[in-house]
Write an enzyme that holds these catalytic residues in place. Structure first.
Site, PDB file in Angstrom:
ATOM      1  N   LYS A   1      11.148   3.843   0.453  1.00 43.62           N
ATOM      2  CA  LYS A   1      11.338   3.070  -0.776  1.00 43.62           C
ATOM      3  C   LYS A   1      10.163   3.244  -1.731  1.00 43.62           C
ATOM      4  O   LYS A   1      10.355   3.424  -2.935  1.00 43.62           O
ATOM      5  CB  LYS A   1      11.558   1.595  -0.432  1.00 43.62           C
ATOM      6  CG  LYS A   1      11.896   0.719  -1.636  1.00 43.62           C
ATOM      7  CD  LYS A   1      12.612  -0.557  -1.201  1.00 43.62           C
ATOM      8  CE  LYS A   1      11.684  -1.533  -0.514  1.00 43.62           C
ATOM      9  NZ  LYS A   1      10.824  -2.264  -1.487  1.00 43.62           N
ATOM     10  N   SER A   2       8.956   3.183  -1.214  1.00 49.63           N
ATOM     11  CA  SER A   2       7.775   3.307  -2.067  1.00 49.63           C
ATOM     12  C   SER A   2       7.739   4.662  -2.770  1.00 49.63           C
ATOM     13  O   SER A   2       7.455   4.749  -3.974  1.00 49.63           O
ATOM     14  CB  SER A   2       6.501   3.122  -1.237  1.00 49.63           C
ATOM     15  OG  SER A   2       6.403   1.820  -0.721  1.00 49.63           O
TER      16      SER A   2
ATOM     17  N   GLY B   1       9.782  -6.042  -6.610  1.00 51.79           N
ATOM     18  CA  GLY B   1       8.422  -6.279  -7.061  1.00 51.79           C
ATOM     19  C   GLY B   1       7.724  -4.996  -7.457  1.00 51.79           C
ATOM     20  O   GLY B   1       6.921  -4.976  -8.402  1.00 51.79           O
TER      21      GLY B   1
ATOM     22  N   ASP C   1       4.675  -5.078   5.499  1.00 49.42           N
ATOM     23  CA  ASP C   1       6.131  -5.226   5.407  1.00 49.42           C
ATOM     24  C   ASP C   1       6.799  -5.299   6.773  1.00 49.42           C
ATOM     25  O   ASP C   1       7.969  -5.691   6.868  1.00 49.42           O
ATOM     26  CB  ASP C   1       6.731  -4.066   4.607  1.00 49.42           C
ATOM     27  CG  ASP C   1       6.450  -4.178   3.122  1.00 49.42           C
ATOM     28  OD1 ASP C   1       6.207  -5.301   2.644  1.00 49.42           O
ATOM     29  OD2 ASP C   1       6.464  -3.136   2.431  1.00 49.42           O
TER      30      ASP C   1
ATOM     31  N   LYS D   1       6.143 -12.920  -0.702  1.00 49.00           N
ATOM     32  CA  LYS D   1       7.074 -11.794  -0.723  1.00 49.00           C
ATOM     33  C   LYS D   1       8.442 -12.301  -1.202  1.00 49.00           C
ATOM     34  O   LYS D   1       8.545 -13.326  -1.863  1.00 49.00           O
ATOM     35  CB  LYS D   1       7.150 -11.164   0.669  1.00 49.00           C
ATOM     36  CG  LYS D   1       5.882 -10.432   1.084  1.00 49.00           C
ATOM     37  CD  LYS D   1       5.732  -9.125   0.321  1.00 49.00           C
ATOM     38  CE  LYS D   1       4.602  -8.278   0.849  1.00 49.00           C
ATOM     39  NZ  LYS D   1       4.509  -6.969   0.170  1.00 49.00           N
TER      40      LYS D   1
ATOM     41  N   ARG E   1       7.707 -15.288   4.199  1.00 52.50           N
ATOM     42  CA  ARG E   1       8.105 -14.660   5.453  1.00 52.50           C
ATOM     43  C   ARG E   1       7.455 -15.305   6.669  1.00 52.50           C
ATOM     44  O   ARG E   1       7.997 -15.225   7.779  1.00 52.50           O
ATOM     45  CB  ARG E   1       7.812 -13.155   5.402  1.00 52.50           C
ATOM     46  CG  ARG E   1       8.771 -12.417   4.478  1.00 52.50           C
ATOM     47  CD  ARG E   1       8.478 -10.939   4.360  1.00 52.50           C
ATOM     48  NE  ARG E   1       9.506 -10.277   3.548  1.00 52.50           N
ATOM     49  CZ  ARG E   1       9.391  -9.062   3.043  1.00 52.50           C
ATOM     50  NH1 ARG E   1       8.294  -8.351   3.263  1.00 52.50           N
ATOM     51  NH2 ARG E   1      10.367  -8.543   2.309  1.00 52.50           N
TER      52      ARG E   1
END
Length: 448
Positions: A38-39, A111, A335, A362, A366
């Site tokens: 994803k990053s 984000g 994460d 987040k 979490r």
């Protein structure tokens, strides 16, 4: 036999994932691949949009977050071909040529999208941008990015004293800064460095601990002048930059692979190979933590692909042991803490996770959510101000739990349910599509 995994629609447009593990144990075996990182997907789309020439992207994650990034940059004039995981083409329009959009830019749940765009848009002279997101994103802190950008001369306004989206950004000429960040955050670092690309001179970010370095690797690949000082834990970029489109190959996301690493470790008779996973050393904290817990994980076929380390990960059923973690390891697995908590619930002894207060801001809190929902299933778990304490060994029982629309919570609870007695129902399970659209089909492939 009844289908062990069912995704059920609900009246309020959400979905409930119902998991009933088979009565006879079936290990997780075979080979799988996880979606693109994803990053890296976010950054490839962004840098491709502001570079000159064409960028090609293989293996792009088709999750909701990168789709939000693509939609935003299309609205600002970048030409992005139809999105697929095989090949995406991005025709860049140049660093200072983003168009003023006709409407509000919507970052959705992402984000990364909103925070990185803030740095880039702040330096788009004489143009106005308004950026928002979904309910979760609008509640997340933005001051950590707005404050350093304001020191560079950015004009950004937002709700609650310029700390929350929606955000109004008036592009201006920015000045380079040396910023000492109070937190190790790749989003903060990357936003400042993106702003620094538009400045005349050197912009430096100093961190208290090393955060993921995908931006630095990609900046260099696209032609930016960038230096890293490992002793100081700082990165310096020199602007104004001239970026040139590049071919990008996105490896599998280690954050997505983490769910299967834990699943195969806790499900008896498992032997699973997860192919083509990115093992960037700034992201492999989860491997180190699980190996400290005596998980049987090995790296095979290690190689470098498009500047990123990649390997196949083999994991076998393991007798996990409790650990204590904190400090500089946390930014490298931030994460993955929710799924690490699941592993701890099946480990011998008491696991303590410290220095992870960032988890409270987040997509959900979490720390609180994992303590609450894993506790509903019978885990011995409690909150700490900066983390969690989990004593393993308690037998988990199926229960109705809630993801709080957080993709990593939804998937972590699903893995816990594989070893719970009875049926588990995970509410708002559609959140998994943010980063892993094929999560449920992969569950069905492995145990269905």
């Amino acid at each position: 036999m009844a289908q062990p995994f069912v995704l059920l629609p609900t009246e309020d447009s959400h979905q409930t994932l119902r998991i009933q593990p088979p009565s006879t144990g079936i290990g997780l075996r075979g080979r799988i691949r996880v979606p693109g990182d994803k990053s890296i997907s976010h950054r490839a789309l962004m840098l491709g949009a502001i570079a000159s020439g064409e960028t090609t992207i293989e293996g792009l994650l088709l999750g909701e977050d990168p789709l939000s990034t693509a939609a935003c940059f299309r609205a600002m004039g970048a030409e992005i071909s139809e999105l697929n995981s095989e090949l995406v083409r991005v025709k860049g329009i140049g660093l200072q040529n983003l168009q003023e959009p006709l409407d509000v830019l919507n970052a959705g749940n992402s984000g990364t999208t909103i925070r990185l765009m803030m740095g880039l848009l702040a330096g788009q002279r004489d143009r106005f941008f308004c950026v928002t997101g979904d309910e979760s994103l609008r509640s997340r802190p933005m001051a950590r990015v707005i404050q350093p950008l304001s020191q560079m001369g950015a004009e950004i306004r937002g709700r609650q004293g310029n700390t929350r989206a929606p955000l109004a950004i008036s592009g201006r000429s920015l000045q380079p800064i040396r910023y000492v960040s109070p937190i190790a955050s790749a989003q903060v670092k990357s936003s400042i460095l993106l702003a620094g690309l538009t400045c005349e001179g050197q912009t430096t970010v100093v961190e208290p601990a090393l955060s993921r370095d995908h931006s630095e690797r990609m900046f260099r690949a696209f032609g930016a002048k960038l230096t890293v000082n490992p002793e100081e834990i700082s990165v310096t970029v020199e602007g104004p930059a001239e970026l040139t489109g590049q071919p990008v190959v996105v490896p599998g996301d280690i954050s997505s692979a983490a769910f299967w690493l834990v699943a195969a470790a806790i499900v008896p008779d498992s032997d699973l190979l997860i192919e083509n996973v990115g093992v960037n050393p700034t992201r492999t904290g989860i491997l180190e933590a699980l190996q400290q817990m005596e998980a049987q994980i090995t790296l095979e076929n290690e190689r470098i692909v498009a500047g990123e380390p990649v390997a196949d990960l083999r994991v076998r059923s393991s007798n996990l042991q409790a650990i204590e973690i904190g400090g500089s390891l946390i930014p490298r697995l931030i994460d993955e803490v929710p799924i690490l908590a699941v592993a701890a619930a099946f480990a011998k002894g008491t696991t303590i996770i410290r220095d992870a207060e960032e988890l409270r801001v987040k997509e959900s809190d979490r720390i609180a959510v994992m303590a609450s929902e894993l506790g509903r299933m019978g885990a011995t778990i409690s909150e700490r101000p900066d983390g969690l304490e989990i004593t393993g060994g308690a037998a988990l029982t199926g229960a109705t739990v809630d993801s709080y629309t957080d993709h990593r919570i939804a998937m972590s609870l699903a893995i816990a349910a594989l070893q719970a007695k009875g049926q588990t129902q995970i509410q708002q399970a559609e959140a998994a599509a943010v980063s892993y659209p094929d999560f449920v089909p992969t569950l069905q492939q492995l145990l269905g």
